[in-house]
Design an enzyme around this catalytic site. Structure first.
Site, mmCIF file in Angstrom:
data_model
loop_
_atom_site.group_PDB
_atom_site.id
_atom_site.type_symbol
_atom_site.label_atom_id
_atom_site.label_comp_id
_atom_site.label_asym_id
_atom_site.label_seq_id
_atom_site.Cartn_x
_atom_site.Cartn_y
_atom_site.Cartn_z
ATOM 1 N N ALA A 4 61.511 23.389 17.227
ATOM 2 C CA ALA A 4 60.820 23.342 15.941
ATOM 3 C C ALA A 4 60.364 24.761 15.618
ATOM 4 O O ALA A 4 60.270 25.602 16.503
ATOM 5 C CB ALA A 4 59.621 22.411 16.052
ATOM 6 N N GLY A 60 62.638 20.882 20.114
ATOM 7 C CA GLY A 60 63.217 20.133 18.999
ATOM 8 C C GLY A 60 64.720 20.344 18.894
ATOM 9 O O GLY A 60 65.448 19.473 18.399
ATOM 10 N N GLU A 92 66.123 17.958 21.236
ATOM 11 C CA GLU A 92 65.887 16.612 20.688
ATOM 12 C C GLU A 92 66.891 16.295 19.579
ATOM 13 O O GLU A 92 67.367 15.170 19.451
ATOM 14 C CB GLU A 92 64.445 16.512 20.158
ATOM 15 C CG GLU A 92 63.424 16.540 21.285
ATOM 16 C CD GLU A 92 62.001 16.592 20.774
ATOM 17 O OE1 GLU A 92 61.641 17.587 20.122
ATOM 18 O OE2 GLU A 92 61.255 15.626 21.018
ATOM 19 N N GLU A 109 58.043 22.308 25.571
ATOM 20 C CA GLU A 109 56.851 22.190 24.728
ATOM 21 C C GLU A 109 55.550 22.292 25.523
ATOM 22 O O GLU A 109 54.528 22.745 25.009
ATOM 23 C CB GLU A 109 56.867 20.860 23.953
ATOM 24 C CG GLU A 109 57.851 20.811 22.787
ATOM 25 C CD GLU A 109 59.250 20.360 23.192
ATOM 26 O OE1 GLU A 109 59.584 20.414 24.396
ATOM 27 O OE2 GLU A 109 60.014 19.960 22.298
HETATM 28 N N1 3HC Z 1 59.877 28.949 16.296
HETATM 29 C C1 3HC Z 1 59.654 30.077 15.599
HETATM 30 N N2 3HC Z 1 60.002 31.305 16.027
HETATM 31 C C2 3HC Z 1 60.598 31.391 17.227
HETATM 32 C C3 3HC Z 1 60.862 30.253 18.017
HETATM 33 C C4 3HC Z 1 60.480 28.997 17.501
HETATM 34 N N3 3HC Z 1 60.710 27.853 18.175
HETATM 35 N N4 3HC Z 1 61.466 30.661 19.151
HETATM 36 C C5 3HC Z 1 61.580 31.986 19.069
HETATM 37 N N5 3HC Z 1 61.066 32.436 17.906
HETATM 38 C C6 3HC Z 1 61.045 33.809 17.403
HETATM 39 C C7 3HC Z 1 60.167 34.725 18.262
HETATM 40 O O1 3HC Z 1 58.827 34.665 17.838
HETATM 41 C C8 3HC Z 1 60.807 36.065 18.009
HETATM 42 O O2 3HC Z 1 60.368 36.510 16.751
HETATM 43 P P1 3HC Z 1 60.173 38.072 16.449
HETATM 44 O O3 3HC Z 1 61.520 38.687 16.654
HETATM 45 O O4 3HC Z 1 59.673 38.105 15.070
HETATM 46 O O5 3HC Z 1 59.185 38.543 17.465
HETATM 47 C C9 3HC Z 1 62.288 35.739 17.861
HETATM 48 O O6 3HC Z 1 62.354 34.338 17.558
HETATM 49 C C10 3HC Z 1 63.101 35.980 19.108
HETATM 50 O O7 3HC Z 1 62.456 35.353 20.192
HETATM 51 P P2 3HC Z 1 62.361 36.052 21.625
HETATM 52 O O8 3HC Z 1 61.896 37.454 21.482
HETATM 53 O O9 3HC Z 1 61.572 35.145 22.488
HETATM 54 O O10 3HC Z 1 63.899 36.092 22.046
HETATM 55 P P3 3HC Z 1 64.558 35.803 23.439
HETATM 56 O O11 3HC Z 1 66.008 35.944 23.234
HETATM 57 O O12 3HC Z 1 63.886 36.582 24.509
HETATM 58 O O13 3HC Z 1 64.254 34.260 23.773
HETATM 59 C C11 3HC Z 1 64.119 31.910 23.351
HETATM 60 C C12 3HC Z 1 64.787 33.253 22.982
HETATM 61 C C13 3HC Z 1 64.511 31.532 24.791
HETATM 62 C C14 3HC Z 1 64.635 30.883 22.399
HETATM 63 C C15 3HC Z 1 62.590 32.056 23.270
HETATM 64 O O14 3HC Z 1 62.263 32.608 22.031
HETATM 65 C C16 3HC Z 1 61.831 30.770 23.407
HETATM 66 O O15 3HC Z 1 61.585 30.331 24.516
HETATM 67 N N6 3HC Z 1 61.429 30.192 22.260
HETATM 68 C C17 3HC Z 1 60.567 29.026 22.236
HETATM 69 C C18 3HC Z 1 61.273 27.777 22.632
HETATM 70 C C19 3HC Z 1 60.344 26.606 22.516
HETATM 71 O O16 3HC Z 1 59.249 26.609 23.057
HETATM 72 N N7 3HC Z 1 60.800 25.572 21.813
HETATM 73 C C20 3HC Z 1 59.966 24.409 21.574
HETATM 74 C C21 3HC Z 1 59.249 24.574 20.298
HETATM 75 S S1 3HC Z 1 58.100 23.292 19.984
HETATM 76 C C22 3HC Z 1 59.068 22.000 19.490
HETATM 77 O O17 3HC Z 1 60.254 22.107 19.418
HETATM 78 C C23 3HC Z 1 58.336 20.767 19.105
HETATM 79 C C24 3HC Z 1 59.265 19.633 18.911
HETATM 80 O O18 3HC Z 1 59.281 18.844 20.051
HETATM 81 C C25 3HC Z 1 58.849 18.774 17.757
#
Ligand code: 3HC
Length: 692
Positions: free
Chosen positions: A67, A106, A109, A129
């Site tokens: 998400a 997400g 998912e 998450e």
């Molecule tokens: N939402 C919004 N922005 C995100 C994002 C997300 N889920 N994931 C990454 N970004 C953004 C980062 O903030 C960063 O932005 P910036 O360049 O402006 O600083 C950019 O994307 C690149 O991210 P990274 O620097 O972390 O890049 P990497 O290549 O090192 O890593 C990644 C990529 C492994 C995808 C890492 O970003 C990550 O772990 N992201 C989060 C994943 C996550 O936690 N997903 C679950 C979200 S909650 C959810 O999905 C709820 C659902 O169940 C309803």
């Protein structure tokens, strides 16, 4: 033929297969336009009688990373992700998700709501998450147990660690792995095969759950018993267990409802807001404004570390583990031998614990060259001085390095509070000098403060920041000041603790409050661990003026002497030290400090308010680039509990006006606190530092 649906989603027709492509850099997060685009594309594809299968694919470096976290905290605009997923799952033709990069949260998912999943070898999938203080809120806690079983789902979701595609196939989370070639073509082929073979529309929602409600409860309890630390202070893991248990004791749609309820509760919690704040803080911290666009880090292949003490040895291990060859220099052969033995032991332990292969450990050890001759640093790309913390000593070393180091080498000092510019002033190339403040043990602690001197060049600065990343640390940029960011703000907590024990609290009261708050260790227990003799005890000038001086003079130097603020028994028993009680009572009587009982809440405020104030001062002085950098430094360097988000986030959460009022009351009572004008202004204007 590809037709755009909106700015981030397009629909491609490959004869009888429709391909929905999400193209929303950088990580294809499921923002509102993506959700809307997928719905529109699906409607179009499913409305076409010639479409016999759909493939869902992402452009760029990764499948959806989840998400869009930046949308959290506000009202989410329609369509809701669950609606999108329900629509996909209900589709009348098979939908295949084609995964590459990382399908997380997400994103996974979304894939689980498709009927089949194919992934490129090396892709990673997971439900992380929990690291944001949340649970999968789009069916992840209900579909995953149906696909992989309750016990595995618990490990995956409460643990939060992604697994690679091959492991995901073993688990039953995805169906196929393809080699590096063209994933999209493979997914289209797979979809056609499924159609040709009349494969059923495999809807995860319709699969049975493998455990009864009682068995699911037992699996949850077992997980909790095996992982007690995960639940300490964190709300999300407990909620995750509740949601997964719901998959076993009610129909799918009711389970989804329970998941939503628990997800919303977490989303509204301070813990999750704090963890999301730290997620973005960690990404912001590496961005340095004002640098020339073409500035690039230097290539660091060979390093030299000067000083084979505790810090120098830890730094050497950190560098070796990152694949950097190190020459470790110390004039004392004995110190060198001890350091080499410690490095050797560290790698042997890592192999024993299964964290490193024998071969990798040997490669690291082979890249170490001990030397007692300073000239050996001549060929290094990076030289890190880690000698005793005395300016004249460091200046003398830097003068010598200046004559030996190759032109363009980065000259770093691991000073923890000295004036970097005074060190740089003795060399002919101050632009190459930078501070690299490691935290002990340097091979383990995540924080690296990169200290910018008045003349440090941009190239050297970005080299130091890149080195931090390469060492898998969080590099935080700091301006020069006594203690830099983390030690300076935490010194205020230490002073408050010292004052509180003179005013009626005991060290174990202070420590209990800090541990309950979530710090890994209390202030006094920490001093005992480090050694009371090494933290600012002036042996020559000692005259029993402070509790610490009395304890040190009596030989109670902390854990290593079996007593300090606490007494340490041979079987690991820890209890309040009688000597500490006597010393505290002596000083209390001598200074006639007003005695007062304080509640735990009062103690906590008195310990942390000064940290918030000092953080604001440091921000005002420009020592930290941004408020979130301070939070990041404290979380990575001092174990500030991530679910409290660091001092700035905590101040915002409890209310800045309250912090100011309490500090003013203490100033009125005679305490020497310099109130930050920035903090006062923020409080007066009702603004917050990091919580929007
Ligand atoms: N939402 C919004 N922005 C995100 C994002 C997300 N889920 N994931 C990454 N970004 C953004 C980062 O903030 C960063 O932005 P910036 O360049 O402006 O600083 C950019 O994307 C690149 O991210 P990274 O620097 O972390 O890049 P990497 O290549 O090192 O890593 C990644 C990529 C492994 C995808 C890492 O970003 C990550 O772990 N992201 C989060 C994943 C996550 O936690 N997903 C679950 C979200 S909650 C959810 O999905 C709820 C659902 O169940 C309803």
């Amino acid at each position: 033929m590809s037709s755009p649906i909106n700015a981030v989603v397009s629909l491609d027709r490959r004869q009888d297969v429709a391909v929905i492509v999400i193209d929303s850099p950088p990580v294809n997060a499921l923002s509102q336009p993506v959700r809307e685009g997928v719905v529109l594309a699906l409607e179009q594809a499913l409305g076409d009688p010639n479409v016999r299968a759909v493939v869902l694919h992402c452009a760029g470096r990764t499948f959806c990373a989840g998400a869009d976290i930046s949308e959290f905290g506000g009202e989410l605009a329609a369509p809701d992700l669950n609606q999108v997923l329900a629509m996909m799952e209900a589709a009348s033709v098979p939908i295949v998700a084609a995964l590459h990069g990382t399908a997380l949260g997400g994103g996974l998912e979304l894939a689980l709501a498709c009927h089949y999943r194919i992934a490129r070898r090396g892709a990673k999938v997971g439900l992380p998450e929990v690291n944001l203080g949340l649970l999968p809120g789009a069916g992840g806690t209900q579909r995953t147990p149906r696909l992989v079983g309750v016990a595995t789902a618990i490990e995956l979701i409460a643990g939060g660690a992604p697994v690679d595609a091959d492991r995901a196939v073993e688990m039953g989370l995805i169906d196929r792995v393809v080699e590096d070639g063209d994933l999209l073509e493979a997914a289209i082929d797979y979809a056609r095969t499924l159609v040709r073979e009349g494969a059923p529309l495999r809807r995860a929602r319709d699969l049975p759950v493998d455990l009864s409600p009682q068995e699911a409860e037992a699996a949850a309890q077992d997980y909790r018993a095996r992982n007690p630390k995960l639940f300490n202070g964190f709300k999300a893991p407990g909620h995750i267990l509740l949601a997964i248990k719901a998959s076993a004791d009610r129909p799918f749609d009711d389970g989804l409802e329970r998941e939503r309820e628990l997800f919303n509760a977490l989303m509204a919690s301070d813990e999750s807001a704090a963890q999301r704040h730290i997620f973005f803080a960690e990404r912001a911290v590496s961005k340095i404004p004002g640098l020339a666009a073409d500035v690039r880090p230097l290539d660091v292949q060979k390093a030299a570390v000067i000083g084979a003490g505790t810090m120098g040895t830890g730094i050497t291990i950190a560098l070796l583990s990152a694949g950097i060859a190190v020459t470790l220099v110390d004039r004392s052969a004995e110190a060198l031998d001890k350091a080499v033995a410690r490095i050797d032991r560290t790698y042997k332990d890592l192999v024993k614990k299964g964290r490193l292969t024998d071969q990798k450990a040997q490669t690291c050890l082979d890249a170490l060259t001990p030397s007692s001759d300073l000239k050996a640093v001549g060929q290094a790309d990076l030289i890190i001085e880690a000698v005793f913390e005395r300016l004249d000593l460091k200046q003398a070393i830097f003068k010598e390095i200046d004559a030996i180091a190759r032109p363009g080498a980065v000259l770093a000092s691991n000073t923890s509070f000295l004036d970097l510019d005074a060190i740089a002033s003795v060399v002919s190339r101050p632009q190459d000098v930078v501070g690299l403040h490691f935290f002990a043990p340097a091979n383990i602690m995540r924080l690296l403060e990169v200290v910018r001197g008045a003349k440090t060049s941009d190239t050297v600065l970005v080299t130091a920041m890149a080195l931090g990343r390469r060492l898998k640390k969080v590099a935080v940029l700091s301006g020069g000041c006594d203690g830099f960011i983390a030690n300076r703000v935490m010194a205020r907590r230490g002073e408050a603790a010292d004052r509180l024990i003179l005013e009626g609290a005991w060290p174990w009261d202070v420590d209990r409050v800090l541990e309950v708050y979530g710090f890994p260790m209390g202030s006094f227990a920490m001093m005992d661990l480090v050694g009371l003799d090494v933290i600012g005890w002036d042996r020559e000038g000692s005259a029993g003026r402070t509790v610490q001086e009395i304890l040190c003079e009596a030989g109670h130097w902390g854990q290593k002497r079996g007593a300090g603020y606490y007494q340490y028994g041979p079987q690991g028993q820890v209890e309040p030290s009688k000597a500490a009680v006597e010393a505290i009572e002596t000083i209390r009587a001598r200074v006639s400090a007003p005695q007062r009982h304080r509640s735990d809440a009062e103690l906590l405020n008195e310990l942390l308010d000064p940290v918030v104030n000092e953080s604001a001062r440091l921000l005002d002085e420009g020592i930290a680039l941004r408020a979130s950098d301070i939070d990041m430094a404290l979380v990575a360097g001092y174990g500030w509990p991530v679910y409290h988000g660091g001092p700035m986030f905590w101040g915002d959460t409890v209310g800045l006006q309250g912090v100011v009022d309490r500090l003013r009351a203490r100033i009125a009572a005679g305490e020497a606190i310099v109130l930050s004008p920035l903090l006062e202004r923020y409080a007066a204007e009702g603004r917050r530092f990091v919580r929007d």
